[in-house]
Design a protein around this motif. Structure first.
Motif, short mmCIF file in Angstrom:
data_model
loop_
_atom_site.label_atom_id
_atom_site.label_comp_id
_atom_site.label_asym_id
_atom_site.label_seq_id
_atom_site.Cartn_x
_atom_site.Cartn_y
_atom_site.Cartn_z
N PRO A 513 -45.60 -24.65 -65.09
CA PRO A 513 -45.80 -23.54 -66.01
C PRO A 513 -47.13 -23.70 -66.72
O PRO A 513 -47.44 -24.77 -67.22
CB PRO A 513 -44.63 -23.66 -66.99
N PRO A 514 -47.93 -22.64 -66.74
CA PRO A 514 -49.27 -22.76 -67.34
C PRO A 514 -49.23 -23.14 -68.81
O PRO A 514 -50.12 -23.80 -69.30
CB PRO A 514 -49.86 -21.36 -67.14
N VAL A 515 -48.15 -22.76 -69.47
CA VAL A 515 -48.11 -22.98 -70.92
C VAL A 515 -47.82 -24.44 -71.23
O VAL A 515 -48.32 -24.98 -72.19
CB VAL A 515 -47.05 -22.10 -71.57
N MET B 234 -38.57 -19.17 -70.02
CA MET B 234 -39.12 -18.92 -68.71
C MET B 234 -40.55 -18.45 -68.91
O MET B 234 -40.80 -17.44 -69.54
CB MET B 234 -38.29 -17.84 -68.01
N THR B 235 -41.47 -19.24 -68.41
CA THR B 235 -42.87 -18.94 -68.71
C THR B 235 -43.54 -18.10 -67.63
O THR B 235 -44.61 -17.57 -67.84
CB THR B 235 -43.67 -20.25 -68.87
N GLN B 236 -42.91 -18.03 -66.46
CA GLN B 236 -43.49 -17.22 -65.37
C GLN B 236 -42.36 -16.77 -64.44
O GLN B 236 -41.24 -17.26 -64.53
CB GLN B 236 -44.50 -18.05 -64.58
N LYS B 244 -36.78 -23.99 -60.90
CA LYS B 244 -36.77 -24.63 -62.22
C LYS B 244 -38.18 -24.84 -62.76
O LYS B 244 -38.36 -25.08 -63.95
CB LYS B 244 -36.00 -25.94 -62.14
N ALA B 245 -39.17 -24.76 -61.87
CA ALA B 245 -40.55 -24.91 -62.32
C ALA B 245 -40.96 -23.76 -63.23
O ALA B 245 -41.96 -23.85 -63.94
CB ALA B 245 -41.48 -24.98 -61.12
#
Lengths: 543, 303
Positions: A513-515, B234-236, B244-245
């Motif tokens: 995740p980029p964040v 959930m960031t993306q 899960k990534a």
């Protein structure tokens, strides 16, 4: 015995309904056992290679039939019970039973037709097999009819979680409804006069059991002291008793005769009935004929041989002609997606008997019986209707319920990467993709896509969908949820062969995740300094 | 029920003792020491349940929102047939804890539902929310039947008429419990977007301007309390997530009543610019709330 029979019938009918409506609530073992009892789907599945696990039960059933008679027909068969019910209903309307003759040569003909059709893989045997017929009755008629009948209660029932009325729309499919309606009406008319006429004239399973039972072990026999009241003759649902003689080729061992005999002289005993013991499976005993053993036997043998010859010829011809006619040679294109596990169109259309077990068990109700979307070979067989629903990513129910081996069982992980179709996105002026045309955010398709085959990219001020077809498993959720009413820009096209796709998560394992790497301090482990009373430390919060 | 004098005295005495013995009673008596009630609570560094417990305590306890014999709707995000670890739905333990607090505050009945994206039975089961909520004595209902919705008129630019879940309209108290996620269509899903789960026809939103419809619906009935679950976000690839990534552990929670302010803060957790998530400024323009967090009294707690 007759009472016990009714209880068994009731239990088994309920069980059948349960299997047809329980969705995911049943285990594979229970389904396997249930499948093994229905002879033609079971045999077809065994020869097809996928259903051999429960064959022991099928063999046991055949052995038991040789010993006890056609108890499947009288104790277990749901279609048989339906006929019993229909005939009881006819009694209420004061219709008197009459003698409708069993046409045994037709039965034998149908038996051979079924066997050959199954062996040569033309798939039309499903139209003859009693279990598949019953399945279509349940799914095509009973369930929609029940839904419709209960729909006035929907406002009340649907406020609970338990009995939900889905409305006619969820189950109704015109052709199968009307077909089933006609079939059930015909069955009612015949059953009104002779309950088990179907079993001895049209049912291939009945014919097979009769052949086995001919050399049977335990039989109902008549004592010489019979005063000849003919009550047994009148009650016999399959018209097997003629002037005190029982034709074991048509007897379904329902014990109705034993029940009504006033002098208790009908007995079940070991051995063969002296009279008409080898009563042929292919000739019928003319009513009123007095037994003359040798004559009957020789007559039976002659017609049996003649039957075999003519049937074989007819069947070979039928098969030779039907395969190309049904379009079963070299299917490269199909009109609607097949359920997962079908492997390829040839396997699916030649093995599926259209019993509708998968259709009625499909939790998302995406499986519908086809009309002509998939040609003649596909009539009434399941297809995916993306208009109505989509194939749920977390579900593999249909692959586990197929009794005839048309759908191969796929564990969930495998099902998720089995493509039943593939996605196409048309953003030209012919369609109306909302973010492309109206320049406003939508993203329904990508939002629902379980595999990442549809994803959003920034295009000017809005996010627009893009496609990575290598990850598409054809579940159709994008097409289903697309809010455009006409000319949907996103569509899933069926695949005649079901290939495996790549999993996005597998192919991009290093995705972080980029964040997270952006290093917001909140994410780092702050257990160490939590003792230092950071009661209102704004720095730890991004806001 | 009539009380005799003796009974009355007994009752009063025991109530008084209970009040004094209550570990939280200092809150009651320390009222005058407080400058101002916080408008919003930010909590971090605990489990979802721990953060809620300490957050709601700071916010005046559940009894501030739920009174005796009231019906309560707890509206989590149960949109997807995914497990709690996959971060697509609200944490089931948090939902259960909120229900528990609502009952403690005297609620007569607590309802839990969501108009799901995947099949409702699969979503309710896989998310673990049905089980957790049932165990906490809540009534978990399906929301997939049009019979349970009622038509309401909204004087919006895009949204004129909307079918809304009857319970959402009729309940005395509504507690909005979104999970914070990236969203392919709406950029972010949080408090305002979570209310799409009480609407019947979501496709209408998508057809007619997602952001505007979300903002315009929010004014119909503002939830009495909103708790944003940002334990894992959930960031993306949201809102469903592919693996899960896509999910990162943030261990945060935001509690408040102003959905616009809450979403502004939530966007910062995802490191998004709240101004670019169109429905937030739109909702502010409609007077649903304020995006100016500096004006608000925010209490920040680290568990």
């Amino acid at each position: 015995m007759a009472k016990i029979r009714k209880i068994y019938q009731l239990i088994f009918l309920s069980f059948t309904f349960f299997i047809f409506t329980a969705d995911t609530a049943i285990t594979q073992a229970v389904i396997g056992f249930f499948h093994s009892l229905h002879i033609f789907p079971a045999l077809n599945s065994a020869f097809g290679g996928s259903g051999a696990r429960y064959m022991a039960f099928t063999l046991l059933l055949l052995i038991a039939t040789a010993i006890f008679g056609r108890f499947y027909c009288s104790f277990l068969c749901p279609l048989g019970f339906l006929q019993d019910i229909l005939s009881s209903a006819a009694r209420i309307f004061k219709i008197k039973p009459g003698r409708v003759r069993n046409i045994q040569w037709l039965r034998t003909f149908i038996l051979f037709l079924t066997i050959f059709a199954a062996i040569f893989g033309t798939g039309f045997w499903g139209w003859l097999d009693h279990f598949s017929i019953f399945g279509r009755l349940i799914n095509g008629f009973v369930i929609p009819a029940a839904n419709y009948a209960l729909s006035p209660l929907a406002p009340y029932l649907n406020k609970t979680n338990y009995l939900q009325i889905e409305g006619l729309d969820a189950h109704f499919s015109g052709f199968d409804f009307y077909y089933s309606l006609i079939f059930i009406t015909a069955l009612f008319i015949i059953s009104a006069f002779r309950p088990r006429w179907f079993c001895n004239t049209l049912c291939p399973s009945g014919a097979l059991f009769a052949l086995i039972y001919k050399a049977g072990f335990l039989k109902i026999q008549l004592s010489k002291n019979c005063p000849g009241c003919k009550r047994c003759e009148k009650i016999c649902p399959s018209a097997s008793i003629t002037d005190g003689e029982i034709d074991y080729a048509t007897c379904v061992t329902c014990f109705e005769c034993v029940r009504v005999c006033p002098s208790n002289i009908l007995k079940i005993s070991v051995g063969k009935n002296k009279i008409n013991a080898r009563g042929s499976a292919c000739t019928q005993t003319a009513p009123g004929a007095i037994s003359e053993d040798k004559q009957i036997i020789s007559a039976g043998r002659r017609s049996f041989i003649a039957n075999i010859a003519s049937v074989s010829a007819a069947v070979f011809a039928a098969n030779y002609l039907s395969k190309p006619a049904m379009g079963l040679i070299n299917i490269k294109k199909i009109g609607a997606s097949m359920p997962p596990g079908a492997v390829n169109a040839h396997n699916f259309f030649s093995k599926c008997s259209a019993c509708h077990l998968c259709i009625s068990n499909c939790p998302s109700r995406v499986l519908k019986p086809a009309l002509l979307e998939n040609g003649i070979a596909g009539i009434s067989k399941p297809r995916l209707d993306y208009d109505k629903s989509y194939c749920a990513y977390e579900c593999n129910v249909c692959t586990g319920v197929c009794p005839s081996g048309a759908l191969k069982y796929l564990p969930l992980k495998e099902k998720q990467i089995t493509a039943i179709g593939t996605v196409f996105l048309d953003t030209t002026a012919k369609t109306h993709c909302i973010p492309y045309k109206d320049k406003v955010d939508c993203g329904s398709c990508a939002e629902h896509c379980p595999t990442g085959a549809v994803y959003m990219v920034k295009n000017g001020d809005v996010f627009v969908p893009k496609i990575r077809r290598a990850f598409c498993n054809g579940c159709g959720i994008c097409e289903h949820v697309c809010p455009v009413l006409e000319n949907k820009p996103i569509k899933v096209m069926p695949l005649a062969k079901q290939p495996k796709i790549r999993r996005l998560a597998d192919s991009q394992p290093a995705q972080t995740p980029p964040v997270e790497s952006g290093g917001s301090s909140a994410n780092t482990n702050t257990n160490t300094n939590s003792n230092a009373q950071p009661a209102d430390s704004k720095n730890d919060f991004p806001f | 029920m009539s009380l005799t004098r003796r009974e009355f005295l007994k009752l009063g005495l025991s109530a008084g003792v209970a009040l004094l013995a209550n570990p939280f009673s200092n809150l009651l008596f320390a009222e005058e020491n407080k400058v101002k009630d916080p408008d919003m609570i930010g909590v971090r560094n605990g489990t979802a349940v721990e953060m809620f417990e300490s957050g709601i305590k700071e916010f005046g306890g559940m009894s501030r929102f739920v009174k005796k014999d009231q019906t309560v709707v707890v509206k989590p995000n149960i949109g997807w047939a995914k497990t709690p670890a996959e971060g697509a739905n609200t944490q089931p333990e948090l939902v259960a804890k909120i229900i528990e607090h609502a009952y403690k505050a005297g609620a007569k009945k607590v309802y839990v539902f969501d108009n799901t994206c995947n099949g409702w039975q699969e979503c309710y089961k896989t998310s673990g929310i049905e089980k957790a909520a049932r165990e906490a004595n809540a009534t978990v209902l399906a929301a997939n039947k049009v019979e349970t919705y009622k038509k309401r008129e909204i004087k919006g630019n895009k949204l004129k008429e909307v079918m809304v879940n009857q319970l959402y309209l009729e309940a005395d108290v509504v507690i909005n419990v979104p999970v914070l996620k990236h969203h392919g269509g709406a950029t972010m899903t949080s408090a305002l977007k979570n209310l799409m789960g009480v609407v019947w026809d979501r496709r209408f939103y998508h057809r007619n301007g997602l952001h505007e419809c979300i903002a315009e619906f929010a004014g119909l009935r503002k939830p009495d309390l909103t708790i944003i679950d940002a334990y894992q976000v959930m960031t993306q690839n949201g809102p469903r997530g592919l693996s899960k990534a896509d999910v990162a552990l943030r261990r945060m929670q935001i509690i408040g009543t102003d959905m616009v302010a809450l979403d502004t803060a939530a966007a910062k957790i995802l490191e998004f610019d709240p101004l670019k998530i169109n429905h937030i400024p739109m909702a502010e323009k409609l007077g649903i709330g304020t995006m100016n967090l500096d004006k608000l009294a925010i209490k920040r707690i680290t568990v």
